[in-house]
Design a protein around this motif. Structure first.
Motif, PDB file in Angstrom:
ATOM      1  N   LYS A  77     -11.365 -16.575  -6.724  1.00  0.00           N
ATOM      2  CA  LYS A  77     -11.774 -16.291  -8.096  1.00  0.00           C
ATOM      3  C   LYS A  77     -12.707 -15.089  -8.068  1.00  0.00           C
ATOM      4  CE  LYS A  77     -14.947 -18.205 -11.235  1.00  0.00           C
ATOM      5  NZ  LYS A  77     -15.347 -19.294 -12.059  1.00  0.00           N
ATOM      6  N   LEU A  79     -15.420 -12.725  -9.616  1.00  0.00           N
ATOM      7  CA  LEU A  79     -16.425 -12.717 -10.669  1.00  0.00           C
ATOM      8  C   LEU A  79     -16.661 -11.313 -11.195  1.00  0.00           C
ATOM      9  CD1 LEU A  79     -17.140 -15.409  -9.011  1.00  0.00           C
ATOM     10  CD2 LEU A  79     -19.215 -15.309 -10.288  1.00  0.00           C
ATOM     11  N   ASN A  80     -16.592 -10.333 -10.311  1.00  0.00           N
ATOM     12  CA  ASN A  80     -16.525  -8.959 -10.794  1.00  0.00           C
ATOM     13  C   ASN A  80     -15.792  -8.150  -9.735  1.00  0.00           C
ATOM     14  OD1 ASN A  80     -18.377  -8.115  -8.860  1.00  0.00           O
ATOM     15  ND2 ASN A  80     -20.130  -8.168 -10.236  1.00  0.00           N
ATOM     16  N   LYS A  82     -16.547  -6.511  -7.254  1.00  0.00           N
ATOM     17  CA  LYS A  82     -16.936  -6.529  -5.843  1.00  0.00           C
ATOM     18  C   LYS A  82     -17.142  -7.937  -5.307  1.00  0.00           C
ATOM     19  CE  LYS A  82     -19.507  -2.319  -6.561  1.00  0.00           C
ATOM     20  NZ  LYS A  82     -20.788  -1.643  -6.364  1.00  0.00           N
ATOM     21  N   PHE A  83     -17.383  -8.895  -6.165  1.00  0.00           N
ATOM     22  CA  PHE A  83     -17.842 -10.205  -5.721  1.00  0.00           C
ATOM     23  C   PHE A  83     -16.794 -11.248  -6.073  1.00  0.00           C
ATOM     24  CE2 PHE A  83     -20.446 -13.466  -4.486  1.00  0.00           C
ATOM     25  CZ  PHE A  83     -20.895 -14.292  -5.501  1.00  0.00           C
ATOM     26  N   ASN A 116     -17.190 -13.523  -0.957  1.00  0.00           N
ATOM     27  CA  ASN A 116     -16.900 -12.175  -0.473  1.00  0.00           C
ATOM     28  C   ASN A 116     -17.595 -11.158  -1.342  1.00  0.00           C
ATOM     29  OD1 ASN A 116     -14.806 -13.523   0.903  1.00  0.00           O
ATOM     30  ND2 ASN A 116     -13.480 -13.202  -0.827  1.00  0.00           N
ATOM     31  N   PHE A 117     -18.208 -10.208  -0.680  1.00  0.00           N
ATOM     32  CA  PHE A 117     -18.780  -9.082  -1.409  1.00  0.00           C
ATOM     33  C   PHE A 117     -18.189  -7.826  -0.804  1.00  0.00           C
ATOM     34  CE2 PHE A 117     -21.627  -6.920  -4.062  1.00  0.00           C
ATOM     35  CZ  PHE A 117     -22.116  -5.835  -3.362  1.00  0.00           C
ATOM     36  N   LEU A 124     -19.343  -8.058   2.963  1.00  0.00           N
ATOM     37  CA  LEU A 124     -19.880  -9.315   3.476  1.00  0.00           C
ATOM     38  C   LEU A 124     -18.864 -10.397   3.183  1.00  0.00           C
ATOM     39  CD1 LEU A 124     -23.418  -9.082   1.884  1.00  0.00           C
ATOM     40  CD2 LEU A 124     -22.940  -8.784   4.268  1.00  0.00           C
TER      41      LEU A 124
ATOM     42  N   ILE B  53     -26.530 -11.335  -3.571  1.00  0.00           N
ATOM     43  CA  ILE B  53     -26.163  -9.914  -3.673  1.00  0.00           C
ATOM     44  C   ILE B  53     -25.052  -9.747  -4.699  1.00  0.00           C
ATOM     45  CG2 ILE B  53     -25.132  -7.992  -2.433  1.00  0.00           C
ATOM     46  CD1 ILE B  53     -26.562  -8.802   0.023  1.00  0.00           C
ATOM     47  N   GLY B  54     -24.099 -10.680  -4.705  1.00  0.00           N
ATOM     48  CA  GLY B  54     -22.985 -10.543  -5.636  1.00  0.00           C
ATOM     49  C   GLY B  54     -23.407 -10.743  -7.070  1.00  0.00           C
ATOM     50  N   MET B  55     -24.298 -11.725  -7.312  1.00  0.00           N
ATOM     51  CA  MET B  55     -24.702 -11.967  -8.693  1.00  0.00           C
ATOM     52  C   MET B  55     -25.557 -10.830  -9.225  1.00  0.00           C
ATOM     53  SD  MET B  55     -23.305 -14.778  -9.580  1.00  0.00           S
ATOM     54  CE  MET B  55     -24.107 -15.512 -10.963  1.00  0.00           C
ATOM     55  N   SER B  57     -24.913  -7.620  -8.490  1.00  0.00           N
ATOM     56  CA  SER B  57     -24.175  -6.357  -8.522  1.00  0.00           C
ATOM     57  C   SER B  57     -23.650  -6.131  -9.929  1.00  0.00           C
ATOM     58  CB  SER B  57     -23.033  -6.398  -7.527  1.00  0.00           C
ATOM     59  OG  SER B  57     -22.097  -7.375  -7.906  1.00  0.00           O
ATOM     60  N   GLU B  58     -23.356  -4.857 -10.231  1.00  0.00           N
ATOM     61  CA  GLU B  58     -22.898  -4.531 -11.586  1.00  0.00           C
ATOM     62  C   GLU B  58     -21.402  -4.710 -11.696  1.00  0.00           C
ATOM     63  OE1 GLU B  58     -24.752  -3.937 -14.123  1.00  0.00           O
ATOM     64  OE2 GLU B  58     -26.549  -4.081 -12.887  1.00  0.00           O
ATOM     65  N   PRO B  59     -20.784  -5.189 -12.761  1.00  0.00           N
ATOM     66  CA  PRO B  59     -21.420  -5.810 -13.918  1.00  0.00           C
ATOM     67  C   PRO B  59     -21.868  -7.232 -13.598  1.00  0.00           C
ATOM     68  CG  PRO B  59     -19.050  -5.838 -14.174  1.00  0.00           C
ATOM     69  CD  PRO B  59     -19.329  -5.155 -12.883  1.00  0.00           C
ATOM     70  N   LYS B  60     -23.067  -7.591 -14.023  1.00  0.00           N
ATOM     71  CA  LYS B  60     -23.639  -8.868 -13.589  1.00  0.00           C
ATOM     72  C   LYS B  60     -22.826 -10.037 -14.125  1.00  0.00           C
ATOM     73  CE  LYS B  60     -28.294  -7.897 -12.666  1.00  0.00           C
ATOM     74  NZ  LYS B  60     -29.448  -7.513 -12.764  1.00  0.00           N
ATOM     75  N   PRO B  61     -22.299 -10.878 -13.223  1.00  0.00           N
ATOM     76  CA  PRO B  61     -21.571 -12.047 -13.727  1.00  0.00           C
ATOM     77  C   PRO B  61     -22.546 -13.120 -14.192  1.00  0.00           C
ATOM     78  CG  PRO B  61     -21.467 -11.954 -11.327  1.00  0.00           C
ATOM     79  CD  PRO B  61     -22.276 -10.785 -11.766  1.00  0.00           C
ATOM     80  N   HIS B  62     -22.055 -14.010 -15.008  1.00  0.00           N
ATOM     81  CA  HIS B  62     -22.888 -15.059 -15.566  1.00  0.00           C
ATOM     82  C   HIS B  62     -22.960 -16.227 -14.605  1.00  0.00           C
ATOM     83  CE1 HIS B  62     -24.356 -17.506 -19.039  1.00  0.00           C
ATOM     84  NE2 HIS B  62     -24.928 -16.336 -19.249  1.00  0.00           N
ATOM     85  N   GLN B  65     -20.065 -18.627 -14.578  1.00  0.00           N
ATOM     86  CA  GLN B  65     -18.835 -18.222 -13.894  1.00  0.00           C
ATOM     87  C   GLN B  65     -18.851 -18.662 -12.439  1.00  0.00           C
ATOM     88  OE1 GLN B  65     -19.056 -13.952 -15.128  1.00  0.00           O
ATOM     89  NE2 GLN B  65     -16.848 -14.190 -15.138  1.00  0.00           N
TER      90      GLN B  65
END
Lengths: 327, 70
Positions: A77, A79-80, A82-83, A116-117, A124, B53-55, B57-62, B65
């Motif tokens: 899934k 989330l954006n 990169k992540f 995953n990032f 990462l 780090i992921g939360m 990063s841009e665009p910030k996820p909620h 989610q």
């Protein structure tokens, strides 16, 4: 440049050479594409070679898919950009390495959570299983040419964890890597392009705790249509591989491995069909093992996987099916 | 001789000066202690580190989610 004059097969053309057939029409036609193969070699501008550990990557991709036995379900899934998070379920048998020739299969079931990032400069990847094992991979671009990679498997049991630090330096037409691992493992490798198609490399490693060291040499010759590699190591292993790209959709691969110490020879032949909706890989090898792996794209982001491996001499039949959702 | 030297590694080296032996032993014990702590920190903290780090990063996820399965 002086080097191009001594190595070129034809004198360097500053204007397109006059065509051999009719003058009037040929003068307005574009030059023939065969000129490309006779282009002079710029020995000072060779391409960067593939990393040493990926020297056999085409053969490995075609001949060694991730065969499994049982049910596999992966859900990723995002989330954006990169992540992303991943959830993975596996229920089936896993093979336990055994001393005798019998295969020992242990029924296992686990759930794996992963995060995953992925950034151009930093990657990462972490996966944690229900029994507490962590698989971590880090790739960080310290500068334009220097990359740090960390690979680790951490367990709750003491003395079973493993980790490896790799420092990669990418030069203009060479790559070098230095590795430090647990159990006092040190390794270094270097690969250099010596012609537009040929690259040669070598590696050394030293195992501190067992006081073992080894040296290896590798060569890779690749063109648009084929890749041939050869590797020799002082541990007594000779490995050769050859991949032929028959068309855009089909590749055929073969590999050969000879262990001088145990006098073991293994050879395998495989095919790799990359079609619009599916990817089918199959192989058979000299140990009497036939395997196939199918990934079928059912829908955008939904893949159906079938895996089969039949080992005739050992009478070991492994069939698996699964689904991958998400990128 | 090699085996005996390896086995007496943790107990200080006989025959050397006392200062050399104790500093080398301290450094070794300290580095083993840091490696053990680093392994525990990495084991428990790596996945939370990636999530943090992921939360950010841009665009910030909620946050929702992160937990919902969709």
């Amino acid at each position: 440049m002086g080097s191009s004059v001594s190595h070129a097969a034809t004198p360097p053309p500053s204007i397109p050479p006059p065509p051999q057939h009719a003058v009037g029409l040929a003068g307005v036609l574009p030059p023939k594409s065969e000129e490309k193969s006779e282009r002079k070699v710029n020995w000072l501008n060779l391409p960067c070679p593939v990393p040493f550990e990926e020297i056999q990557r085409e053969a490995l991709m075609s001949l060694k898919p991730e065969l499994f036995e049982g049910l596999r379900f992966d859900f990723t899934k995002g989330l954006n950009q990169k992540f992303s998070l991943s959830h993975s379920v596996f229920m089936g048998s896993m093979e336990v390495p055994s001393q005798s020739s019998d295969t020992i299969k242990v029924p296992t079931a686990h759930y794996e959570f992963g995060a995953n990032f992925l950034d151009p400069k930093l990657m990462l990847v972490g996966r944690v299983l229900t029994d507490g094992r962590l698989n971590a991979r880090v790739k960080c671009d310290l500068t334009d040419n220097l990359t740090l990679k960390i690979n680790a498997q951490l367990t709750n049991e003491p003395h079973f964890s493993q980790g490896m630090f790799n420092f990669d330096y990418k030069g203009k037409d060479y790559r070098s890597q230095f590795q430090i691992g647990n159990n006092a493992f040190y390794g270094a490798n270097y690969i250099q392009s010596v012609s537009p198609h040929l690259s040669l490399g070598s590696e050394v490693f030293w195992l501190g705790h067992q006081r073992k060291s080894g040296v290896g040499f590798a060569a890779r010759y690749d063109t648009d249509k084929m890749v041939a590699t050869g590797q020799v190591a002082s541990t007594g292993i000779v490995a050769l591989s050859y991949v032929q790209k028959v068309s855009e959709k089909v590749s055929l691969a073969s590999d050969f491995m000879y262990n001088l110490m145990t006098r073991d020879v293994t050879s395998s032949f495989g095919y790799d069909y990359i079609l619009r909706q599916c990817r089918l890989r199959g192989k058979f090898d000299s140990a009497g093992c036939v395997a196939a792996y199918l990934e079928e794209r059912l829908n955008m982001g939904v893949n159906f996987i079938l895996s089969a491996e039949i080992n005739h001499p050992k009478k070991d039949y492994k069939f698996g099916f699964g689904m991958t959702v998400g990128e | 001789a090699m085996a005996s030297r390896v086995s007496s590694k943790g107990k200080g080296k006989a025959g050397r000066g006392p200062e050399d032996g104790s500093t080398a032993r301290c450094v070794k014990e300290w580095s083993t202690w840091t490696m053990k702590k680093a392994k525990v920190i990495a084991h428990y903290g790596f996945i939370p580190l990636i999530i943090v780090i992921g939360m950010n990063s841009e665009p910030k996820p909620h946050l929702s989610q992160l937990l919902s399965p969709v």
